[in-house]
Design a protein around this motif. Structure first.
Motif, PDB file in Angstrom:
ATOM      1  N   ASN A  77       0.813  -1.218   0.000  1.00 37.06           N
ATOM      2  CA  ASN A  77       0.000   0.000   0.000  1.00 37.06           C
ATOM      3  C   ASN A  77       0.852   1.276   0.000  1.00 37.06           C
ATOM      4  O   ASN A  77       0.946   1.983   1.006  1.00 37.06           O
ATOM      5  N   PRO A  78       1.470   1.575  -1.138  1.00 37.46           N
ATOM      6  CA  PRO A  78       2.313   2.775  -1.223  1.00 37.46           C
ATOM      7  C   PRO A  78       1.486   4.047  -1.015  1.00 37.46           C
ATOM      8  O   PRO A  78       0.253   4.032  -1.148  1.00 37.46           O
ATOM      9  N   PRO A  79       2.136   5.170  -0.667  1.00 35.27           N
ATOM     10  CA  PRO A  79       1.400   6.422  -0.407  1.00 35.27           C
ATOM     11  C   PRO A  79       0.472   6.776  -1.560  1.00 35.27           C
ATOM     12  O   PRO A  79       0.850   6.677  -2.740  1.00 35.27           O
ATOM     13  N   ALA A  80      -0.744   7.173  -1.218  1.00 31.21           N
ATOM     14  CA  ALA A  80      -1.749   7.435  -2.247  1.00 31.21           C
ATOM     15  C   ALA A  80      -2.838   8.336  -1.692  1.00 31.21           C
ATOM     16  O   ALA A  80      -2.951   8.526  -0.470  1.00 31.21           O
ATOM     17  N   HIS A  81      -3.664   8.881  -2.588  1.00 31.14           N
ATOM     18  CA  HIS A  81      -4.865   9.616  -2.233  1.00 31.14           C
ATOM     19  C   HIS A  81      -6.067   8.797  -2.699  1.00 31.14           C
ATOM     20  O   HIS A  81      -6.048   8.225  -3.801  1.00 31.14           O
ATOM     21  N   LEU A  82      -7.117   8.743  -1.862  1.00 35.52           N
ATOM     22  CA  LEU A  82      -8.292   7.957  -2.197  1.00 35.52           C
ATOM     23  C   LEU A  82      -9.508   8.867  -2.345  1.00 35.52           C
ATOM     24  O   LEU A  82      -9.681   9.828  -1.580  1.00 35.52           O
ATOM     25  N   PHE A  83     -10.348   8.530  -3.317  1.00 36.58           N
ATOM     26  CA  PHE A  83     -11.552   9.307  -3.614  1.00 36.58           C
ATOM     27  C   PHE A  83     -12.699   8.335  -3.875  1.00 36.58           C
ATOM     28  O   PHE A  83     -12.475   7.195  -4.290  1.00 36.58           O
ATOM     29  N   THR A  84     -13.916   8.794  -3.669  1.00 30.94           N
ATOM     30  CA  THR A  84     -15.076   7.985  -4.013  1.00 30.94           C
ATOM     31  C   THR A  84     -16.220   8.873  -4.460  1.00 30.94           C
ATOM     32  O   THR A  84     -16.351  10.018  -4.009  1.00 30.94           O
ATOM     33  N   THR A  85     -17.045   8.333  -5.350  1.00 26.39           N
ATOM     34  CA  THR A  85     -18.258   9.033  -5.773  1.00 26.39           C
ATOM     35  C   THR A  85     -19.419   8.738  -4.838  1.00 26.39           C
ATOM     36  O   THR A  85     -20.480   9.351  -4.958  1.00 26.39           O
ATOM     37  N   MET A  86     -19.242   7.811  -3.908  1.00 30.33           N
ATOM     38  CA  MET A  86     -20.309   7.453  -2.976  1.00 30.33           C
ATOM     39  C   MET A  86     -20.367   8.458  -1.828  1.00 30.33           C
ATOM     40  O   MET A  86     -19.341   9.036  -1.448  1.00 30.33           O
ATOM     41  N   ARG A  87     -21.553   8.650  -1.261  1.00 29.89           N
ATOM     42  CA  ARG A  87     -21.682   9.493  -0.089  1.00 29.89           C
ATOM     43  C   ARG A  87     -21.080   8.744   1.093  1.00 29.89           C
ATOM     44  O   ARG A  87     -21.307   7.541   1.265  1.00 29.89           O
ATOM     45  N   THR A  88     -20.301   9.449   1.899  1.00 29.24           N
ATOM     46  CA  THR A  88     -19.530   8.797   2.950  1.00 29.24           C
ATOM     47  C   THR A  88     -19.986   9.220   4.335  1.00 29.24           C
ATOM     48  O   THR A  88     -20.661  10.227   4.515  1.00 29.24           O
ATOM     49  N   ASN A  89     -19.582   8.415   5.309  1.00 30.49           N
ATOM     50  CA  ASN A  89     -19.803   8.702   6.724  1.00 30.49           C
ATOM     51  C   ASN A  89     -18.426   8.952   7.338  1.00 30.49           C
ATOM     52  O   ASN A  89     -17.510   8.142   7.147  1.00 30.49           O
ATOM     53  N   PRO A  90     -18.234  10.059   8.073  1.00 31.21           N
ATOM     54  CA  PRO A  90     -16.891  10.349   8.610  1.00 31.21           C
ATOM     55  C   PRO A  90     -16.351   9.265   9.535  1.00 31.21           C
ATOM     56  O   PRO A  90     -15.138   9.171   9.728  1.00 31.21           O
ATOM     57  N   ASP A  91     -17.234   8.447  10.090  1.00 30.40           N
ATOM     58  CA  ASP A  91     -16.765   7.349  10.941  1.00 30.40           C
ATOM     59  C   ASP A  91     -16.171   6.203  10.134  1.00 30.40           C
ATOM     60  O   ASP A  91     -15.456   5.361  10.673  1.00 30.40           O
ATOM     61  N   PHE A  92     -16.481   6.154   8.825  1.00 30.61           N
ATOM     62  CA  PHE A  92     -16.019   5.066   7.963  1.00 30.61           C
ATOM     63  C   PHE A  92     -15.439   5.658   6.680  1.00 30.61           C
ATOM     64  O   PHE A  92     -15.999   5.496   5.591  1.00 30.61           O
ATOM     65  N   PRO A  93     -14.308   6.365   6.772  1.00 32.26           N
ATOM     66  CA  PRO A  93     -13.762   7.084   5.612  1.00 32.26           C
ATOM     67  C   PRO A  93     -13.267   6.134   4.542  1.00 32.26           C
ATOM     68  O   PRO A  93     -12.927   4.974   4.801  1.00 32.26           O
ATOM     69  N   VAL A  94     -13.198   6.655   3.312  1.00 32.72           N
ATOM     70  CA  VAL A  94     -12.791   5.826   2.187  1.00 32.72           C
ATOM     71  C   VAL A  94     -11.342   5.364   2.337  1.00 32.72           C
ATOM     72  O   VAL A  94     -10.941   4.327   1.774  1.00 32.72           O
ATOM     73  N   GLU A  95     -10.540   6.088   3.099  1.00 29.30           N
ATOM     74  CA  GLU A  95      -9.132   5.692   3.295  1.00 29.30           C
ATOM     75  C   GLU A  95      -8.974   4.484   4.211  1.00 29.30           C
ATOM     76  O   GLU A  95      -7.933   3.820   4.199  1.00 29.30           O
ATOM     77  N   ALA A  96      -9.988   4.201   5.040  1.00 24.83           N
ATOM     78  CA  ALA A  96      -9.838   3.196   6.104  1.00 24.83           C
ATOM     79  C   ALA A  96      -9.413   1.815   5.613  1.00 24.83           C
ATOM     80  O   ALA A  96      -8.535   1.194   6.215  1.00 24.83           O
ATOM     81  N   PRO A  97      -9.991   1.268   4.536  1.00 21.85           N
ATOM     82  CA  PRO A  97      -9.557  -0.081   4.118  1.00 21.85           C
ATOM     83  C   PRO A  97      -8.147  -0.124   3.546  1.00 21.85           C
ATOM     84  O   PRO A  97      -7.546  -1.193   3.463  1.00 21.85           O
ATOM     85  N   TYR A  98      -7.631   1.038   3.151  1.00 16.53           N
ATOM     86  CA  TYR A  98      -6.275   1.095   2.568  1.00 16.53           C
ATOM     87  C   TYR A  98      -5.203   1.220   3.641  1.00 16.53           C
ATOM     88  O   TYR A  98      -4.062   0.806   3.437  1.00 16.53           O
ATOM     89  N   LEU A  99      -5.591   1.766   4.799  1.00 19.29           N
ATOM     90  CA  LEU A  99      -4.644   1.916   5.904  1.00 19.29           C
ATOM     91  C   LEU A  99      -4.375   0.568   6.551  1.00 19.29           C
ATOM     92  O   LEU A  99      -5.197  -0.354   6.482  1.00 19.29           O
ATOM     93  N   LYS A 100      -3.255   0.459   7.235  1.00 19.06           N
ATOM     94  CA  LYS A 100      -2.925  -0.815   7.882  1.00 19.06           C
ATOM     95  C   LYS A 100      -3.539  -0.947   9.260  1.00 19.06           C
ATOM     96  O   LYS A 100      -3.562  -2.038   9.833  1.00 19.06           O
ATOM     97  N   SER A 101      -4.061   0.133   9.797  1.00 15.48           N
ATOM     98  CA  SER A 101      -4.748   0.085  11.084  1.00 15.48           C
ATOM     99  C   SER A 101      -6.170  -0.449  10.888  1.00 15.48           C
ATOM    100  O   SER A 101      -6.714  -0.399   9.775  1.00 15.48           O
ATOM    101  N   PRO A 102      -6.814  -0.978  11.950  1.00 10.75           N
ATOM    102  CA  PRO A 102      -8.173  -1.505  11.805  1.00 10.75           C
ATOM    103  C   PRO A 102      -9.149  -0.430  11.332  1.00 10.75           C
ATOM    104  O   PRO A 102      -9.032   0.739  11.682  1.00 10.75           O
ATOM    105  N   GLY A 103     -10.119  -0.845  10.536  1.00 11.44           N
ATOM    106  CA  GLY A 103     -11.129   0.078  10.058  1.00 11.44           C
ATOM    107  C   GLY A 103     -11.573  -0.284   8.658  1.00 11.44           C
ATOM    108  O   GLY A 103     -10.836  -0.938   7.911  1.00 11.44           O
TER     109      GLY A 103
END
Length: 465
Positions: free
Chosen positions: A324-350
């Motif tokens: 998972n090299p450094p990157a920026h993540l975007f989505t066209t879906m409406r998001t919830n701040p508790d479950f950000p689009v970056e979360a599955p890409y990070l190595k921490s739980p989420g």
């Protein structure tokens, strides 16, 4: 009582100085704990106590609690010294269900043997029905006598004299008298349990009788405490209501006083947050993943059904742990701040949880800071708690060109399809052979068919050469 939206606290905060004085100097005339007789000594663990009980001869006289002969029912804990953590669990009758056995079984099964020396569990039989309390104490002893005899589990009961009158109470929040009485009594239950437990350990955590614990919950609690870099009042291990709220035991007396002061005006879900603010903790500190899942459907308020679930319990350690090299993540879906689009890409739980149903051509776009040579990419959707919340129809594309990117969106082109979702998952190998000499600038997850429900992306793992 489970969590509602917290009302504006401006008026209360204007009286901070007055309330702090009330907390610190609130007179013992409102204290329902009665002092008097000497403690019983050498009480056997299996004996139902009907006299004054003291939790260990070395503890404060404040723990002396008078019990009437008809109402007293305590399986005591021997004096094994002050523990690290007390877990308090009040329980009362429900019309059709009992969850306390499942709760205790879950907790004990997920507590390591060596950790049991550091914890005392206090189950408070908080119902006014003496027959129910007698039978419940018997059942608890039959099923968990090993823990009682080892000094791990204590079962207590409060005298009716501890409670104020619960009739003709002030109605707030438009609640019925039945609900006001229920939540007012619940507040007094919490205050009693806290006062009983305040000298048993360094920390105290409040649970309810209809939750189950996550694996490794105790080590997670200790680790989160150790990670705090500044003073704190309350750490939370559940997002719901008054479940999983952890305090220093030294603060229990003041918290119980505030609860008793407003027992009929405010639900405890609000009082504990007000208390935190009054004690100078302005924001909530919720450990994620949370550690206790609510399982009760039938509330202890007769006739109330409350199938609430903690959204953060399903967070787990990542399975694939890609580069998972450094990157920026975007989505066209409406998001919830508790479950950000970056979360599955990070190595921490989420994980990422879409806030709406998925539509055709919805995308999640990963734009690498630098083009990458990728040989494998894994996208896993759904979660253990919500296995059907997956992407059913979609594909994974690798793009060599970035056409546009700003702070909210990106557009990539010149793509190769790496795979399509099967049972909510894509595991694309041999990407190098598909990309040839070209490096990948973007990875795009694209929904190919609308679905009438949301989806969880649990993990995105990118492996590079």
């Amino acid at each position: 009582m489970k969590m509602k939206r917290i009302p504006a606290a401006v008026g209360l905060l204007l009286t901070v100085s007055i309330l702090l004085q009330l907390i610190l100097y609130y007179q013992s005339s409102r204290s329902y704990v009665t002092r008097g007789q000497q403690p019983v000594t050498n009480a056997t663990i299996s004996e139902v106590q009907t006299n004054v009980i003291k939790q260990g001869a070395s503890y404060s006289d404040d723990l002396l609690i008078r019990m009437s002969d008809s109402e007293s029912l305590v399986y005591s804990v021997p004096n094994l010294g002050k523990r690290f953590l007390t877990i308090g669990i009040p329980t009362i009758r429900r019309q059709n269900n009992t969850y306390i056995f499942e709760t205790l079984t879950s907790i004990f099964n997920k507590t390591a043997e060596e950790d049991l020396r550091d914890i005392v569990f206090v189950v408070f039989l908080a119902d006014f029905n003496t027959e129910w309390k007698t039978s419940m104490a018997k059942y608890l002893y039959e099923r968990f006598h090993i823990y009682i005899e080892r000094g791990v589990l204590c079962i207590i009961n409060a005298p009716s004299s501890f409670y104020p009158k619960l009739d003709n109470l002030k109605s707030t929040y438009g609640d019925s008298q039945d609900k006001v009485k229920w939540r007012s009594k619940q507040n007094v239950d919490y205050a009693y349990l806290m006062r009983f437990s305040k000298n048993l350990s360094e920390f105290y955590m409040q649970l309810e009788d209809d939750v189950v614990a996550s694996e490794g919950y105790y080590n997670a609690i200790k680790k989160y405490i150790a990670e705090q870099k500044d003073d704190w009042i309350c750490l939370e291990f559940s997002e719901l209501g008054f479940i999983g709220k952890l305090y220093h035991s030294r603060d229990l007396e003041n918290l119980s006083r505030l609860i008793l002061l407003f027992y009929q005006e405010q639900p405890v879900d609000y009082i504990f947050v007000y208390f935190n603010v009054l004690m100078a903790q302005a924001s909530r500190r919720i450990h994620k993943p949370t550690l206790f899942q609510h399982i009760g459907i039938e509330s202890s308020l007769p006739g109330k059904i409350q199938p609430l679930k903690d959204r953060f319990v399903g967070f787990r350690k990542k399975k694939y742990m890609g580069d998972n090299p450094p990157a920026h993540l975007f989505t066209t879906m409406r998001t919830n701040p508790d479950f950000p689009v970056e979360a599955p890409y990070l190595k921490s739980p989420g994980y990422f949880w879409s806030h709406d149903n998925l539509k055709e051509n919805d995308t999640v776009t990963i734009v690498f800071d630098n083009p990458q040579s990728i040989y494998r990419a894994v996208v896993e959707t759904g979660a253990e708690e919500y296995p059907t919340d997956m992407i059913y129809n979609g594909e994974l594309n690798a793009c060599i060109s970035l056409d546009f990117m700003d702070s909210t969106s990106a557009k990539c082109s010149n793509y190769v399809t790496l795979g399509r979702f099967v049972d909510g998952k894509i595991d694309a190998n041999n990407i190098s052979s598909k990309m040839g000499e070209f490096k990948t600038k973007c990875i795009v997850i694209r929904v190919t068919k609308s679905q009438p429900f949301w989806a969880i992306i649990e993990e995105i793992a990118i492996f590079t050469r």
